[in-house]
Scaffold this active site. Structure first.
Site, PDB file in Angstrom:
ATOM      1  N   ASP A  29     -24.449  35.227   8.549  1.00  9.10           N
ATOM      2  CA  ASP A  29     -23.709  34.121   9.191  1.00  9.10           C
ATOM      3  C   ASP A  29     -22.681  33.426   8.291  1.00  9.10           C
ATOM      4  O   ASP A  29     -22.583  32.189   8.316  1.00  9.10           O
ATOM      5  CB  ASP A  29     -24.701  33.092   9.744  1.00  9.10           C
ATOM      6  CG  ASP A  29     -25.638  33.665  10.787  1.00  9.10           C
ATOM      7  OD1 ASP A  29     -25.523  34.848  11.119  1.00  9.10           O
ATOM      8  OD2 ASP A  29     -26.508  32.911  11.268  1.00  9.10           O
ATOM      9  N   LYS A 134     -25.910  37.525  16.996  1.00 11.74           N
ATOM     10  CA  LYS A 134     -27.288  37.118  17.276  1.00 11.74           C
ATOM     11  C   LYS A 134     -27.308  35.750  17.949  1.00 11.74           C
ATOM     12  O   LYS A 134     -26.599  34.837  17.529  1.00 11.74           O
ATOM     13  CB  LYS A 134     -28.126  37.113  15.994  1.00 11.74           C
ATOM     14  CG  LYS A 134     -27.665  36.142  14.903  1.00 11.74           C
ATOM     15  CD  LYS A 134     -28.532  36.329  13.665  1.00 11.74           C
ATOM     16  CE  LYS A 134     -28.233  35.341  12.567  1.00 11.74           C
ATOM     17  NZ  LYS A 134     -28.428  33.925  12.910  1.00 11.74           N
ATOM     18  N   CYS A 167     -31.177  30.146   9.090  1.00 11.60           N
ATOM     19  CA  CYS A 167     -31.048  31.549   9.509  1.00 11.60           C
ATOM     20  C   CYS A 167     -31.493  32.534   8.440  1.00 11.60           C
ATOM     21  O   CYS A 167     -32.020  33.608   8.755  1.00 11.60           O
ATOM     22  CB  CYS A 167     -29.615  31.823   9.945  1.00 11.60           C
ATOM     23  SG  CYS A 167     -29.234  30.966  11.485  1.00 11.60           S
TER      24      CYS A 167
END
Ligand code: TIU
Length: 224
Positions: A29, A134, A167
């Site tokens: 990310d 995701k 995450c």
């Protein structure tokens, strides 16, 4: 790294690389939504600029993996434009300045395909690298990542990205439960909260690497 592998000087003990085909760099990310003003992270009230300090280190790792032809995977957190993959419980959480799907200065917040949801330019995926969108915090939730790693023969994940305790940690725990050996690269991950980063590094490697190993990027680079 030889075909049979080598060791990374890691904590709590050395991490034995299984071999070229077995290892992947998993970059979590590294998106404008988390690192730049006007995105999701900023809407939650965070100082997003502190995440930018790890960009050069992640870039060094990417360069090293690419030069050696090793596997690189990038994840990106984001939702379909109709938000059908965004639970109300996620969109309604807290009191952010802008909610998921609202229009901000970089386009709609945390929506796939919007400028703000893209990777920071320095860390854009190269041709042939797997990009995994995701909808959740963990990279294994509704992504097919497990099957894609299995198809490539990947059993070890060297993990970079943001944020350490959200995450990154969620993904590391998901991977650990699925049988992957995971190493979190200490100076290639960052949090909006320095104390949460420090606690995450401690907790994953405690109890004899209960979740996995940690090591600085220099140790990873030395072993490749
Ligand atoms: N808010 C926060 O710390 N993180 C996220 O929402 N997503 C990721 O960590 N990528």
């Amino acid at each position: 790294m030889t075909a049979r592998g080598t060791e990374i000087a890691a904590r709590p003990y050395p991490f034995r690389l299984a071999g070229r085909e077995s290892v992947a760099l998993l970059v979590i990310d590294m998106q404008r939504d988390f690192l730049e003003p006007g995105g999701f992270g900023a809407a939650l009230g965070n100082d997003v600029l502190r995440l930018q300090r790890v960009v050069p280190t992640v870039r060094r790792l990417l360069d090293a993996f690419r030069e050696r032809g090793l596997t690189v995977i990038h994840t990106k957190e984001g939702h379909r434009p109709d938000l059908s993959d965004c639970p109300a419980a996620k969109r309604d959480r807290g009191a952010p300045g802008l909610r998921i799907g609202d229009r901000g200065p970089m386009g709609r917040i945390l929506v796939l395909g919007e400028p703000g949801n893209d990777f920071v330019p320095e860390l854009a995926p190269a041709r042939g690298e797997l990009v995994v969108p995701k909808p959740g915090k963990g990279a294994f939730y509704r992504t097919g990542l497990d099957a894609r790693l299995a198809a490539r023969g990947v059993t070890q994940l060297l993990i970079a990205g943001v944020t350490t305790e959200v995450c990154v940690q969620t993904t590391m725990r998901e991977a650990n439960d699925r049988g992957y050996e995971c190493l979190l690269i200490e100076d290639a991950t960052e949090s909006y909260f320095p104390e949460f980063k420090a606690a995450t590094l401690e907790m994953v490697r405690a109890q004899g690497a209960i979740v996995g190993w940690t090591a600085p990027a220099s140790a990873v680079l030395a072993a490749l």
